[in-house]
Design a protein around this motif. Structure first.
Motif, PDB file in Angstrom:
ATOM      1  N   VAL A 138      45.934  31.883  19.771  1.00  0.00           N
ATOM      2  CA  VAL A 138      46.870  32.053  18.956  1.00  0.00           C
ATOM      3  C   VAL A 138      47.526  33.422  19.610  1.00  0.00           C
ATOM      4  O   VAL A 138      47.103  34.992  20.059  1.00  0.00           O
ATOM      5  N   PHE A 139      48.935  33.337  19.950  1.00  0.00           N
ATOM      6  CA  PHE A 139      49.292  34.942  20.109  1.00  0.00           C
ATOM      7  C   PHE A 139      50.637  35.280  18.872  1.00  0.00           C
ATOM      8  O   PHE A 139      51.381  34.381  17.882  1.00  0.00           O
ATOM      9  N   ILE A 163      50.369  42.946  21.653  1.00  0.00           N
ATOM     10  CA  ILE A 163      48.795  42.506  20.829  1.00  0.00           C
ATOM     11  C   ILE A 163      47.974  41.497  21.135  1.00  0.00           C
ATOM     12  O   ILE A 163      48.366  40.549  21.555  1.00  0.00           O
ATOM     13  N   PRO A 164      46.579  41.223  21.659  1.00  0.00           N
ATOM     14  CA  PRO A 164      46.043  40.843  22.568  1.00  0.00           C
ATOM     15  C   PRO A 164      45.820  39.096  21.760  1.00  0.00           C
ATOM     16  O   PRO A 164      45.864  39.369  20.672  1.00  0.00           O
ATOM     17  N   ALA A 215      50.760  35.962  13.006  1.00  0.00           N
ATOM     18  CA  ALA A 215      50.690  34.831  14.455  1.00  0.00           C
ATOM     19  C   ALA A 215      51.820  33.820  14.710  1.00  0.00           C
ATOM     20  O   ALA A 215      52.832  33.569  13.454  1.00  0.00           O
ATOM     21  N   HIS A 216      52.589  33.639  15.646  1.00  0.00           N
ATOM     22  CA  HIS A 216      53.922  33.217  16.104  1.00  0.00           C
ATOM     23  C   HIS A 216      53.647  31.586  16.886  1.00  0.00           C
ATOM     24  O   HIS A 216      54.034  30.996  16.737  1.00  0.00           O
ATOM     25  N   VAL A 217      52.758  31.047  17.539  1.00  0.00           N
ATOM     26  CA  VAL A 217      52.465  30.443  18.345  1.00  0.00           C
ATOM     27  C   VAL A 217      51.191  29.933  18.379  1.00  0.00           C
ATOM     28  O   VAL A 217      50.262  30.953  18.670  1.00  0.00           O
TER      29      VAL A 217
END
Length: 86
Positions: free
Chosen positions: A19-20, A25-26, A43-45
């Motif tokens: 999760v990106f 943020i790592p 969360a974005h991707v």
């Protein structure tokens, strides 16, 4: 279900769900995930690098409608209170 009619327990997926969130943020990596997992707030991707389909939900409890992400694919997720299950 097994041949005897008893439920077969769900097995964890082999691999990783990645999760990106945002650049500073790592990446969050879930190794061999199983069950319902709440996504980070930012969360974005979500990328499915497991051997099983992953279902993405808009709520934190893996309830309601979901989107299925096949192994080797990814999807954008809405920041907030989503979750995924394997």
């Amino acid at each position: 279900m097994s041949l005897l009619g008893t439920p077969v327990p769900a097995q964890a997926a082999t691999g990783e769900v990645v999760v990106f969130e945002v650049e500073p943020i790592p990446l969050k990596v879930y190794t061999d995930p199983s069950g319902c997992v709440k996504l980070p707030v930012a969360a974005h991707v979500l990328i499915n690098q497991t051997d099983k389909p992953v279902r993405v939900y808009s709520d934190p409890l893996c309830l309601g409608p979901s989107l299925t992400v096949q192994p080797g694919y990814g999807t954008h997720v809405t920041p907030g209170s989503g979750s995924f299950s394997v």
